[in-house]
Structures are given as C-alpha cells and as structure tokens.
Design an enzyme around this catalytic site. Structure first.
Site, PDB file in Angstrom:
ATOM      1  N   GLY A 264       2.593  -0.698   1.803  1.00  0.00           N
ATOM      2  CA  GLY A 264       1.164  -1.011   1.899  1.00  0.00           C
ATOM      3  C   GLY A 264       0.958  -2.510   2.005  1.00  0.00           C
ATOM      4  O   GLY A 264       1.851  -3.253   2.434  1.00  0.00           O
TER       5      GLY A 264
ATOM      6  N   ILE B 263       0.762  -4.925  -0.282  1.00  0.00           N
ATOM      7  CA  ILE B 263       1.677  -5.756  -1.062  1.00  0.00           C
ATOM      8  C   ILE B 263       3.102  -5.617  -0.534  1.00  0.00           C
ATOM      9  O   ILE B 263       3.827  -6.605  -0.402  1.00  0.00           O
ATOM     10  CB  ILE B 263       1.589  -5.402  -2.552  1.00  0.00           C
ATOM     11  CG1 ILE B 263       0.183  -5.723  -3.094  1.00  0.00           C
ATOM     12  CG2 ILE B 263       2.637  -6.172  -3.349  1.00  0.00           C
ATOM     13  CD1 ILE B 263      -0.061  -5.241  -4.511  1.00  0.00           C
TER      14      ILE B 263
ATOM     15  N   ARG C 210       5.158   7.842   1.725  1.00  0.00           N
ATOM     16  CA  ARG C 210       4.624   9.168   2.028  1.00  0.00           C
ATOM     17  C   ARG C 210       4.491   9.390   3.528  1.00  0.00           C
ATOM     18  O   ARG C 210       4.543  10.509   4.015  1.00  0.00           O
ATOM     19  CB  ARG C 210       3.266   9.357   1.336  1.00  0.00           C
ATOM     20  CG  ARG C 210       3.359   9.527  -0.165  1.00  0.00           C
ATOM     21  CD  ARG C 210       1.997   9.574  -0.818  1.00  0.00           C
ATOM     22  NE  ARG C 210       1.305   8.290  -0.703  1.00  0.00           N
ATOM     23  CZ  ARG C 210       0.108   8.036  -1.225  1.00  0.00           C
ATOM     24  NH1 ARG C 210      -0.532   9.003  -1.877  1.00  0.00           N
ATOM     25  NH2 ARG C 210      -0.438   6.854  -1.107  1.00  0.00           N
TER      26      ARG C 210
ATOM     27  N   THR D 146       7.150  -4.269  -9.542  1.00  0.00           N
ATOM     28  CA  THR D 146       5.884  -4.953  -9.826  1.00  0.00           C
ATOM     29  C   THR D 146       4.702  -4.012  -9.629  1.00  0.00           C
ATOM     30  O   THR D 146       3.572  -4.465  -9.495  1.00  0.00           O
ATOM     31  CB  THR D 146       5.708  -6.191  -8.912  1.00  0.00           C
ATOM     32  OG1 THR D 146       5.797  -5.781  -7.532  1.00  0.00           O
ATOM     33  CG2 THR D 146       6.758  -7.250  -9.194  1.00  0.00           C
TER      34      THR D 146
ATOM     35  N   ARG E 121       3.926  -0.158 -11.245  1.00  0.00           N
ATOM     36  CA  ARG E 121       3.566   0.393 -12.546  1.00  0.00           C
ATOM     37  C   ARG E 121       4.846   0.755 -13.280  1.00  0.00           C
ATOM     38  O   ARG E 121       5.779   1.304 -12.695  1.00  0.00           O
ATOM     39  CB  ARG E 121       2.659   1.624 -12.401  1.00  0.00           C
ATOM     40  CG  ARG E 121       1.237   1.317 -11.963  1.00  0.00           C
ATOM     41  CD  ARG E 121       0.456   0.613 -13.057  1.00  0.00           C
ATOM     42  NE  ARG E 121      -0.936   0.428 -12.694  1.00  0.00           N
ATOM     43  CZ  ARG E 121      -1.437  -0.686 -12.153  1.00  0.00           C
ATOM     44  NH1 ARG E 121      -0.626  -1.706 -11.878  1.00  0.00           N
ATOM     45  NH2 ARG E 121      -2.722  -0.777 -11.884  1.00  0.00           N
TER      46      ARG E 121
ATOM     47  N   GLU F  13       3.573  -0.599 -21.953  1.00  0.00           N
ATOM     48  CA  GLU F  13       3.097  -1.969 -22.189  1.00  0.00           C
ATOM     49  C   GLU F  13       2.152  -2.008 -23.388  1.00  0.00           C
ATOM     50  O   GLU F  13       1.322  -1.114 -23.558  1.00  0.00           O
ATOM     51  CB  GLU F  13       2.368  -2.480 -20.944  1.00  0.00           C
ATOM     52  CG  GLU F  13       3.304  -2.714 -19.777  1.00  0.00           C
ATOM     53  CD  GLU F  13       2.584  -3.319 -18.577  1.00  0.00           C
ATOM     54  OE1 GLU F  13       1.441  -3.813 -18.732  1.00  0.00           O
ATOM     55  OE2 GLU F  13       3.168  -3.302 -17.492  1.00  0.00           O
TER      56      GLU F  13
ATOM     57  N   HIS G 184       3.780  -8.768 -17.084  1.00  0.00           N
ATOM     58  CA  HIS G 184       2.731  -8.307 -16.165  1.00  0.00           C
ATOM     59  C   HIS G 184       1.931  -9.493 -15.597  1.00  0.00           C
ATOM     60  O   HIS G 184       0.721  -9.607 -15.791  1.00  0.00           O
ATOM     61  CB  HIS G 184       1.787  -7.320 -16.855  1.00  0.00           C
ATOM     62  CG  HIS G 184       1.141  -6.377 -15.882  1.00  0.00           C
ATOM     63  ND1 HIS G 184       1.015  -5.036 -16.122  1.00  0.00           N
ATOM     64  CD2 HIS G 184       0.601  -6.583 -14.658  1.00  0.00           C
ATOM     65  CE1 HIS G 184       0.399  -4.456 -15.094  1.00  0.00           C
ATOM     66  NE2 HIS G 184       0.139  -5.382 -14.190  1.00  0.00           N
TER      67      HIS G 184
ATOM     68  N   GLY H 212       1.863 -10.224 -12.256  1.00  0.00           N
ATOM     69  CA  GLY H 212       1.734 -10.065 -10.810  1.00  0.00           C
ATOM     70  C   GLY H 212       0.519 -10.723 -10.199  1.00  0.00           C
ATOM     71  O   GLY H 212       0.611 -11.399  -9.164  1.00  0.00           O
TER      72      GLY H 212
END
Length: 324
Positions: free
Chosen positions: A159, A161, A181, A240, A242, A271, A289, A291
């Site tokens: 996607g 990112i 997918r 980076t 989940r 987390e 976290h 990012g």
C-alpha cells in the site's frame, strides 16, 4: 461548558493547532496532565460527548459508544489502522468513524528503513558497546553486518507505506518483491520494479521482510514459527504495522536459535509491554512505536482528525470516513 455548544472529548492531548480547530466548533476536554485513562475512566470521560478524538490504544467498540451516549455523532481516531475499533457497531448506531490515512506515510517508511539499517548494520549493538565503555579496536572482522545492495526486500502489503519503503530500498540498490491480498496496478509494479510473489514464496526469497499489512483475523500471527522457519537464516524481519501480526514468542525463539539473522520492531503484541526475551537479544532493534513520531506528522494527523470532527459537527461530510 458553554450552553448549546457540542462537547468534544480528546482522549489524549493532541497538537495545539488541532485543538484550536476543535475549539472553534465546541467545548474541548482532555485529561490534564496528559495520561492514558483506564477503561473505566475513559468511559466516564466520554459520557455525554457529541464528538470524540481517540487514539489507537482506545478500544472503540459497542461498549465505548454506549458509554458516550446516543448523542455522539463522530469518533475520529488519530491513526491509520483501526483494528481497535468495531466499525460495524459504530455504523449501526449512526456514528461516523474516521481515520487519518496518507499523512503518516513518509514518516513510517523512514522509521521502517531506519530499523532496517540499525539491525542489518548492527548500529544498536555498536552504540551499546560504546556506551558500556567496552574496550574495542578497529579490525577488518569487527562487527560485520549485512549489506543491502543486490538484496531482495520482500514487502507484505504494498500500500502507500509499503510503496514508500520500496522507493527507499530502490535508492539503496535493493530488488523489490511483494505479496498481498491482490496485485497492485501494473504501473506501480513498473515504477518500483517490483515483482509479485505468493506469500510462501516471498518468505523463501526475501533477504529483508517488511510488514505493512493491516491487522485482521487473517493476518494475526501471520509471522509465526512456521513462517519464520521458511525464511532464510540470513534474513531480517521488520515490523512497523501492528504488533500481533508477529508471534513475538516465536520470533524470540527464532532470533535466539539463529532461524533468522535479526529483526527490527516498532510495534508489539501487548503494547507497551515487550516480550522479555526480545530485550535480551542483540540481534533485534526495538523502538517504542515511533513510526509516525515526528512533530510534522503527528500534527498533520491531529489536524485531519480535528477537521473530520469539525466537518461532521457543522453538518458537512467527513474528509476520511471509514465505512462499516
């Protein structure tokens, strides 16, 4: 509270320019001093809210919506991913739910590539050695890492990112392969010189595997012991997206046993907890976290969330709605 003005609850303090946008359309409340609220505190705080600005660590489900009350019109999360939200339950209650896509693409891609460099070139190990004042001297075999030129970057989820990470990898002379997918359009493949591979083949092929897929029931523990065993012993894993996409216990075993060479993680299963065995390993780079953690990006995320709230409260359409 000013009479007849909407009540807006912000569950964690956001950038002041975004608060200013919210104050133009309602009365704003957020915890002072800024802190994470317990579920009970959170449900008490949002009671009677007309709009809520939430974070990815708030569980936004039917109970959350019911705690807010029937008057709540919009919930805006300051995040791209929304695996913490039951969008269908919100939609059933007539609540608009929005996220913040697009604005954090480059920051997250920078962080992913930063982790890649840290773990492949052993930068974290080197810094820890110096800070521990460990005696050292230069020699040609000292702390050798892994170069990137000519290596294959495997991207799971090409996607926005994932594509941004691929562009950075091209500048380092890497080859790009991906799975997902569905295939991306041919023009994207051509621009990135990227080849599509089935996931199992990508595991066998990648020298660095970077995860950019959303967290869904299908991707939870996508990287488990079996997937790790399918990777090259010289390969590195970067996450980076989940935390629960990776089985942390299985990863700790794989890193300790040399199943793969190393990993770079910005997200974790539970987390802010980190699997304790990961903290003991030198071949994993860890970040809390970060990012999207630049001033510019976090401000842009908050501004988009605030503008979504303002649009709905003033009778307009949200900018970035999530459909249930």
């Amino acid at each position: 509270m000013t009479e007849n003005r909407p009540r807006i609850v912000v569950t964690r303090k956001i950038a002041e320019p975004a608060l200013a946008v919210l104050r133009e359309v309602g009365d704003v409340w957020f915890p002072e001093p800024d802190r994470a609220l317990s579920p009970g505190e959170l449900h008490t705080a949002i009671a009677g809210a007309d709009a809520i600005v939430s974070t990815l660590h708030d569980r936004v489900d039917a109970a959350f919506a019911d705690a807010a009350g029937p008057q709540v019109k919009v919930i805006a999360t300051v995040a791209v991913g929304y695996d913490n939200a039951d969008v269908a339950a919100l939609t059933d209650r007539g609540i608009v739910f929005t996220n913040t896509p697009g604005v954090l693409t480059d920051a997250t891609a920078d962080l992913a590539f930063g982790l890649l460099l840290v773990v492949t070139r052993r930068l974290g190990e080197g810094e820890r050695l110096l800070r521990a004042r460990t005696p050292w001297s230069f020699n040609l075999g000292f702390m050798l890492g892994s170069g990137l030129q000519g290596k294959t970057l495997g991207i799971v989820g090409l996607g926005q990112i994932g594509q941004a990470v691929a562009r950075r990898a091209l500048a380092f002379g890497m080859d790009i392969a991906y799975s997902g997918r569905r295939r991306v359009p041919g023009e994207v493949e051509n621009a990135l010189q990227a080849r599509y591979l089935p996931f199992e083949e990508l595991l066998h092929t990648a020298d660095v595997l970077s995860l950019h897929c959303p967290l869904t029931p299908e991707t939870r523990h996508l990287i488990d012991a079996t997937a790790l065993a399918s990777m090259k012993p010289s390969a590195f894993l970067i996450n980076t997206t989940r935390g629960p996409v990776v089985d942390e216990a299985a990863l700790a075993d794989a890193l300790a046993d040399g199943v793969i060479a190393g990993a770079g993680l910005d997200v974790f299963e539970k987390e802010p907890e980190v699997h304790p065995r990961l903290l003991e390993l030198d071949n994993v780079a860890l970040a809390p976290h970060l990012g999207s953690a630049t001033v510019e990006t976090r401000t842009a995320m908050a501004m988009l969330a605030a503008r979504n709230v303002a649009a709905v409260l003033t009778g307009g359409d949200p900018l970035t709605p999530v459909k249930g």
